[in-house]
Motif scaffolding. Structure first.
Motif, PDB file in Angstrom:
ATOM      1  N   VAL A 188       0.837  -1.204   0.000  1.00 39.23           N
ATOM      2  CA  VAL A 188       0.000   0.000   0.000  1.00 39.23           C
ATOM      3  C   VAL A 188       0.874   1.257   0.000  1.00 39.23           C
ATOM      4  N   THR A 189       1.962   1.230   0.750  1.00 37.62           N
ATOM      5  CA  THR A 189       2.873   2.370   0.773  1.00 37.62           C
ATOM      6  C   THR A 189       3.501   2.599  -0.589  1.00 37.62           C
ATOM      7  N   ALA A 190       3.888   1.519  -1.254  1.00 41.83           N
ATOM      8  CA  ALA A 190       4.513   1.642  -2.566  1.00 41.83           C
ATOM      9  C   ALA A 190       3.558   2.254  -3.586  1.00 41.83           C
ATOM     10  N   VAL A 191       2.298   1.862  -3.546  1.00 41.51           N
ATOM     11  CA  VAL A 191       1.320   2.371  -4.509  1.00 41.51           C
ATOM     12  C   VAL A 191       0.923   3.802  -4.176  1.00 41.51           C
ATOM     13  N   ASN A 192       0.567   4.056  -2.933  1.00 40.14           N
ATOM     14  CA  ASN A 192       0.008   5.352  -2.563  1.00 40.14           C
ATOM     15  C   ASN A 192       1.048   6.457  -2.492  1.00 40.14           C
ATOM     16  N   LEU A 193       2.207   6.159  -1.920  1.00 33.56           N
ATOM     17  CA  LEU A 193       3.184   7.209  -1.629  1.00 33.56           C
ATOM     18  C   LEU A 193       4.416   7.129  -2.522  1.00 33.56           C
ATOM     19  N   ARG A 194       5.047   5.962  -2.570  1.00 29.89           N
ATOM     20  CA  ARG A 194       6.282   5.866  -3.349  1.00 29.89           C
ATOM     21  C   ARG A 194       6.033   6.173  -4.820  1.00 29.89           C
ATOM     22  N   GLY A 195       4.935   5.673  -5.366  1.00 28.07           N
ATOM     23  CA  GLY A 195       4.622   5.941  -6.769  1.00 28.07           C
ATOM     24  C   GLY A 195       4.445   7.419  -7.040  1.00 28.07           C
ATOM     25  N   PHE A 196       3.818   8.123  -6.113  1.00 33.24           N
ATOM     26  CA  PHE A 196       3.635   9.571  -6.242  1.00 33.24           C
ATOM     27  C   PHE A 196       4.980  10.277  -6.237  1.00 33.24           C
ATOM     28  N   VAL A 197       5.828   9.893  -5.304  1.00 25.31           N
ATOM     29  CA  VAL A 197       7.157  10.504  -5.218  1.00 25.31           C
ATOM     30  C   VAL A 197       7.934  10.276  -6.512  1.00 25.31           C
ATOM     31  N   LEU A 198       7.881   9.063  -7.047  1.00 26.42           N
ATOM     32  CA  LEU A 198       8.629   8.745  -8.261  1.00 26.42           C
ATOM     33  C   LEU A 198       8.074   9.474  -9.483  1.00 26.42           C
ATOM     34  N   ALA A 199       6.762   9.622  -9.545  1.00 25.59           N
ATOM     35  CA  ALA A 199       6.175  10.379 -10.653  1.00 25.59           C
ATOM     36  C   ALA A 199       6.634  11.836 -10.608  1.00 25.59           C
ATOM     37  N   VAL A 200       6.633  12.405  -9.421  1.00 23.79           N
ATOM     38  CA  VAL A 200       7.093  13.788  -9.266  1.00 23.79           C
ATOM     39  C   VAL A 200       8.583  13.890  -9.593  1.00 23.79           C
ATOM     40  N   LYS A 201       9.342  12.898  -9.165  1.00 19.10           N
ATOM     41  CA  LYS A 201      10.783  12.877  -9.446  1.00 19.10           C
ATOM     42  C   LYS A 201      11.073  13.066 -10.927  1.00 19.10           C
ATOM     43  N   HIS A 202      10.301  12.408 -11.776  1.00 24.57           N
ATOM     44  CA  HIS A 202      10.567  12.457 -13.210  1.00 24.57           C
ATOM     45  C   HIS A 202       9.844  13.603 -13.908  1.00 24.57           C
ATOM     46  N   ALA A 203       8.830  14.159 -13.274  1.00 23.50           N
ATOM     47  CA  ALA A 203       8.123  15.307 -13.857  1.00 23.50           C
ATOM     48  C   ALA A 203       8.831  16.622 -13.577  1.00 23.50           C
TER      49      ALA A 203
END
Length: 263
Positions: free
Chosen positions: A115-130
């Motif tokens: 759940v952490t990977a989907v909800n939070l880590r994925g958001f962080v990684l999307a922002v990282k590349h945007a």
């Protein structure tokens, strides 16, 4: 046409099975109808393609799973390949019961990590590349879907913790990127009539949909009725548009007055 000629990447533009419309699909449709070129990203390509079909206006589907950074990065790259810009990143992915979330005394390591990977880590990684793209442009909007669960009583530990963390991360990104003309805001949906919120509970509890919906409706102060995905989509449209050009670092409740009642 408030998003005319803007390029938007919506991660989580598909939806889980259910009778109603999901937030991601509704937002993709709303953005496209306001003139945006929308990349509908989802791990379920068929669902993303259906969203793109309903959105029309040149919306395109792309398959990516937020559990894999390379796929998130590829989605951002695809928007640049197609349109040469990234004006709006909207992270709409979330997981709770379907990921095994539970009360603090019952949570497993596997469920917590997923759940952490989907909800939070994925958001962080999307922002990282945007962010590098938006910084070069000296402009951009980053949006996400947190939840009223971040600030109200909620029984399942990982969903609440990750949605609260999304607010903190939103504030951090807004603060550190204001000089680049980048705005970052998050939306806090309350009790919504969406497939993830209602139909998932039907599957996990064995109750009827009408029973689950009636229980949730009764908790909403405004008209005693849940909101819909269109309510969330309209909030996202406002925050993405120039009408919200002086708004950043905000967590916007879309909840029919529930947080006010609790407060």
């Amino acid at each position: 046409m408030r998003l005319q000629d803007r390029t938007a990447v919506i991660i989580g533009a598909g939806q889980s099975p259910g009778e109603t419309l999901g937030n991601g699909r509704a937002t993709a449709i709303r953005f496209a109808r306001e003139g945006a070129r929308v990349l509908c990203v989802d791990r379920d390509l068929a669902s993303a393609q259906e969203t793109a079909r309903q959105a029309g206006q040149g919306a395109t589907a792309f398959e990516a799973d937020v559990l894999h950074e390379a796929q998130v990065q590829a989605a951002i790259a695809e928007a640049l390949r197609l349109w040469g810009r990234l004006d709006i990143l909207h992270y709409n992915v979330g997981l709770s019961l379907a990921g095994g979330d539970a009360p603090p005394t019952e949570i497993t390591v596997e469920a917590f990590d997923r759940v952490t990977a989907v909800n939070l880590r994925g958001f962080v990684l999307a922002v990282k590349h945007a962010l590098p793209v938006m910084r070069r442009q000296q402009a951009g909007v980053i949006l996400s879907i947190s939840s009223a669960a971040a600030v109200e009583s909620y029984p399942y530990v990982t969903y609440k913790a990750t949605k609260a963390a999304m607010i903190a991360f939103t504030e951090q990104v807004a603060n550190q990127n204001a000089e680049y003309g980048i705005r970052c805001n998050t939306i806090l949906p309350g009790l919504m009539d969406t497939p993830m919120a209602v139909d998932t509970r039907v599957r996990h509890t064995g109750r009827t949909r009408s029973e689950v919906a009636a229980e949730r409706d009764a908790k909403v102060p405004l008209r005693r009725r849940m909101g819909t995905a269109w309510d969330v989509a309209n909030a996202a449209l406002f925050l993405a548009s120039d009408e919200a050009g002086f708004i950043t670092g905000v967590a916007l409740p879309v909840d029919g007055g529930r947080l006010v009642q609790i407060g």
